[in-house]
Design a protein around this motif. Structure first.
Motif, PDB file in Angstrom:
ATOM      1  N   UNK A   1     -20.786  24.279 -11.519  1.00  0.00           N
ATOM      2  CA  UNK A   1     -19.471  24.157 -10.867  1.00  0.00           C
ATOM      3  C   UNK A   1     -18.569  23.200 -11.629  1.00  0.00           C
ATOM      4  N   UNK A   2     -19.130  22.090 -12.093  1.00  0.00           N
ATOM      5  CA  UNK A   2     -18.334  21.120 -12.857  1.00  0.00           C
ATOM      6  C   UNK A   2     -17.933  21.684 -14.213  1.00  0.00           C
ATOM      7  N   UNK A   3     -18.849  22.399 -14.855  1.00  0.00           N
ATOM      8  CA  UNK A   3     -18.531  23.000 -16.156  1.00  0.00           C
ATOM      9  C   UNK A   3     -17.396  24.005 -16.024  1.00  0.00           C
ATOM     10  N   UNK A   4     -17.392  24.751 -14.920  1.00  0.00           N
ATOM     11  CA  UNK A   4     -16.302  25.705 -14.682  1.00  0.00           C
ATOM     12  C   UNK A   4     -14.985  24.966 -14.433  1.00  0.00           C
ATOM     13  N   UNK A   5     -15.030  23.919 -13.608  1.00  0.00           N
ATOM     14  CA  UNK A   5     -13.818  23.140 -13.331  1.00  0.00           C
ATOM     15  C   UNK A   5     -13.298  22.462 -14.592  1.00  0.00           C
ATOM     16  N   UNK A   6     -14.197  22.162 -15.530  1.00  0.00           N
ATOM     17  CA  UNK A   6     -13.814  21.494 -16.776  1.00  0.00           C
ATOM     18  C   UNK A   6     -13.017  22.400 -17.702  1.00  0.00           C
ATOM     19  N   UNK A   7     -12.905  23.684 -17.359  1.00  0.00           N
ATOM     20  CA  UNK A   7     -12.095  24.610 -18.161  1.00  0.00           C
ATOM     21  C   UNK A   7     -10.815  25.008 -17.433  1.00  0.00           C
ATOM     22  N   UNK A   8     -10.549  24.388 -16.280  1.00  0.00           N
ATOM     23  CA  UNK A   8      -9.379  24.736 -15.472  1.00  0.00           C
ATOM     24  C   UNK A   8      -8.085  24.413 -16.222  1.00  0.00           C
ATOM     25  N   UNK A   9      -7.004  25.084 -15.821  1.00  0.00           N
ATOM     26  CA  UNK A   9      -5.716  24.837 -16.477  1.00  0.00           C
ATOM     27  C   UNK A   9      -5.111  23.490 -16.095  1.00  0.00           C
ATOM     28  N   UNK A  10      -5.546  22.915 -14.972  1.00  0.00           N
ATOM     29  CA  UNK A  10      -5.022  21.611 -14.533  1.00  0.00           C
ATOM     30  C   UNK A  10      -5.766  20.516 -15.289  1.00  0.00           C
ATOM     31  N   UNK A  11      -5.065  19.777 -16.118  1.00  0.00           N
ATOM     32  CA  UNK A  11      -5.709  18.816 -17.006  1.00  0.00           C
ATOM     33  C   UNK A  11      -6.393  17.689 -16.229  1.00  0.00           C
ATOM     34  N   UNK A  12      -5.782  17.239 -15.134  1.00  0.00           N
ATOM     35  CA  UNK A  12      -6.389  16.145 -14.365  1.00  0.00           C
ATOM     36  C   UNK A  12      -7.749  16.559 -13.794  1.00  0.00           C
ATOM     37  N   UNK A  13      -7.855  17.816 -13.380  1.00  0.00           N
ATOM     38  CA  UNK A  13      -9.133  18.308 -12.878  1.00  0.00           C
ATOM     39  C   UNK A  13     -10.158  18.369 -14.006  1.00  0.00           C
TER      40      UNK A  13
ATOM     41  N   UNK B   1     -10.271  16.464 -16.593  1.00  0.00           N
ATOM     42  CA  UNK B   1     -10.659  15.088 -16.919  1.00  0.00           C
ATOM     43  C   UNK B   1     -11.740  14.570 -15.975  1.00  0.00           C
ATOM     44  N   UNK B   2     -11.540  14.755 -14.663  1.00  0.00           N
ATOM     45  CA  UNK B   2     -12.507  14.217 -13.702  1.00  0.00           C
ATOM     46  C   UNK B   2     -13.794  15.042 -13.699  1.00  0.00           C
ATOM     47  N   UNK B   3     -13.690  16.339 -13.959  1.00  0.00           N
ATOM     48  CA  UNK B   3     -14.894  17.181 -14.020  1.00  0.00           C
ATOM     49  C   UNK B   3     -15.771  16.783 -15.202  1.00  0.00           C
ATOM     50  N   UNK B   4     -15.161  16.535 -16.358  1.00  0.00           N
ATOM     51  CA  UNK B   4     -15.923  16.108 -17.533  1.00  0.00           C
ATOM     52  C   UNK B   4     -16.501  14.715 -17.314  1.00  0.00           C
ATOM     53  N   UNK B   5     -15.715  13.850 -16.677  1.00  0.00           N
ATOM     54  CA  UNK B   5     -16.219  12.509 -16.345  1.00  0.00           C
ATOM     55  C   UNK B   5     -17.476  12.618 -15.483  1.00  0.00           C
ATOM     56  N   UNK B   6     -17.446  13.478 -14.476  1.00  0.00           N
ATOM     57  CA  UNK B   6     -18.606  13.659 -13.596  1.00  0.00           C
ATOM     58  C   UNK B   6     -19.789  14.257 -14.349  1.00  0.00           C
ATOM     59  N   UNK B   7     -19.542  15.250 -15.181  1.00  0.00           N
ATOM     60  CA  UNK B   7     -20.619  15.867 -15.966  1.00  0.00           C
ATOM     61  C   UNK B   7     -21.365  14.831 -16.798  1.00  0.00           C
ATOM     62  N   UNK B   8     -20.658  13.819 -17.238  1.00  0.00           N
ATOM     63  CA  UNK B   8     -21.256  12.804 -18.092  1.00  0.00           C
ATOM     64  C   UNK B   8     -22.377  12.031 -17.448  1.00  0.00           C
ATOM     65  N   UNK B   9     -22.478  12.060 -16.119  1.00  0.00           N
ATOM     66  CA  UNK B   9     -23.526  11.310 -15.424  1.00  0.00           C
ATOM     67  C   UNK B   9     -24.714  12.184 -15.033  1.00  0.00           C
TER      68      UNK B   9
ATOM     69  N   UNK C   1      -6.542  15.009 -25.098  1.00  0.00           N
ATOM     70  CA  UNK C   1      -7.242  13.915 -25.763  1.00  0.00           C
ATOM     71  C   UNK C   1      -8.202  13.192 -24.818  1.00  0.00           C
ATOM     72  N   UNK C   2      -7.786  13.005 -23.558  1.00  0.00           N
ATOM     73  CA  UNK C   2      -8.591  12.193 -22.645  1.00  0.00           C
ATOM     74  C   UNK C   2      -9.779  12.976 -22.074  1.00  0.00           C
ATOM     75  N   UNK C   3      -9.670  14.275 -22.029  1.00  0.00           N
ATOM     76  CA  UNK C   3     -10.856  15.094 -21.723  1.00  0.00           C
ATOM     77  C   UNK C   3     -11.877  14.899 -22.831  1.00  0.00           C
ATOM     78  N   UNK C   4     -11.415  14.952 -24.073  1.00  0.00           N
ATOM     79  CA  UNK C   4     -12.314  14.770 -25.213  1.00  0.00           C
ATOM     80  C   UNK C   4     -12.919  13.367 -25.208  1.00  0.00           C
TER      81      UNK C   4
END
Length: 341
Positions: A194-206, A208-216, A236-239
């Motif tokens: 679910x997080x990996x899917x959200x990490x490809x969403x068109x909304x950049x803020x989503x 960012x937080x999805x990738x942040x969560x995946x990191x844990x 840049x901040x997603x990366x």
């Protein structure tokens, strides 16, 4: 403010002691205190004390334990509650370790969140229920009827595209808190997907937080999703979030982006903010995150990976930012005393 002396009362500052040093000046006449003076001296402080006691009792009731927390739950379940009730309950749980470890309370809230998602209820209520689940110190959840429920599964469901972006972001934030609490030991396929899917969403803020969560999250699937975002995301901040997460694991895929984050000159060129203060604060925050990733990789046993950043760390020991400078020195000292692996 104390009342002024009556007009004809003698003043100690004006009294003449030179004529007879052993004689004290006459004291001012004793007068009955005025009503206003009594109010200032006694009544107003008493009211203040009373207010303090009432506030103390109120907060004591709010922190009074499981029964009061369950009253919040019943209040929300009865449809008379609002997002404010969920917000207050989240604050209560966050500040009470006993409540934060209560399986029945977590079970009832998980069940309630699932019901609100089913009927697409008040978005704010859903968001605060999601954040409440993230405040718990356990994932064991059982309803009052004895049915086991899964908070992670419900939060993962809230990430589905059919829900509003704020709901999906709150779900990702709570998943991040639970995964961070478990220090990489949470490897849940549904949540990672679910997080990996959200990490490809068109909304950049989503993203960012999805990738942040995946990191844990632990596991290869989470790491692969992070690498995809590191290599392919335009933000840049997603990366950067992906690089920090992979860097903590000692993953070489993150090395180039981490070097960019540790380079003051690169960040000064890349970060564009309205004021110099905002820009400096942003650069400091980015470098702290990158340094934390390098530091954590040492603790994870990837000393060789961390030593690859020696030139950047040396440069940061001369940084104009005191916190960054201190952190870089501490990591270098740790690396000097740790054999490469």
């Amino acid at each position: 403010m104390s009342p002024s002396n009556p007009p004809d009362a003698p003043s100690y500052e004006q009294a003449d002691f030179s004529a007879d040093p052993g004689k004290l000046p006459d004291l001012p006449p004793v007068e009955v205190p005025s009503a206003s003076f009594v109010v200032q001296l006694f009544v107003i402080p008493a009211v203040v004390v009373l207010v303090v006691i009432v506030v103390w009792l109120l907060f004591g009731k709010l922190a009074g334990g499981e029964r009061d927390a369950m009253e919040y739950v019943r209040h929300i379940q009865s449809n008379s509650g609002s997002w404010r009730s969920a917000y207050e309950l989240a604050s209560l749980i966050q500040n009470d370790s006993k409540l934060g470890s209560d399986p029945r309370l977590l079970g009832e809230l998980t069940d309630l969140l699932g019901a609100e998602l089913d009927k697409k209820g008040d978005p704010k209520l859903i968001q605060y229920l999601e954040l409440t689940l993230g405040a718990f110190q356990t994932l064991d959840a059982t309803t009052s009827s004895g049915q086991a429920v899964d908070p992670i599964a419900v939060l993962a469901r809230a990430l589905e595209p059919k829900y509003e972006t704020p709901i999906r972001m709150a779900a990702a934030a709570s998943l991040a808190k639970q995964a961070a609490r478990l220090n990489g030991k949470l490897d849940d396929a549904r949540a990672v997907k679910a997080l990996a899917s959200a990490a490809t969403d068109e909304v950049v803020e989503l993203r960012q937080v999805a990738v942040y969560a995946l990191g844990f999250f632990g596991g290869d699937a989470a790491a692969e999703a992070l690498r995809e975002r590191l290599q392919g995301d335009e933000d840049r901040f997603v990366r950067y979030n992906a690089a920090v997460a992979l860097g903590r694991r000692g993953d070489q895929a993150s090395a180039a982006t981490l070097r960019e984050m540790l380079s003051t000159s690169s960040l000064d060129r890349l970060i564009d903010l309205p004021t110099s203060t905002e820009k400096e604060n942003k650069i400091e925050a980015i470098q702290h995150e990158a340094l934390e990733a390098v530091d954590t990789s040492v603790s994870a046993g990837a000393t060789g990976f961390a030593k690859g950043f020696n030139p950047e760390l040396e440069a940061l020991t001369r940084s104009g930012l005191a916190g960054v400078r201190s952190q870089a020195k501490e990591i270098l000292q740790k690396l000097q005393s740790t054999p490469a692996s």
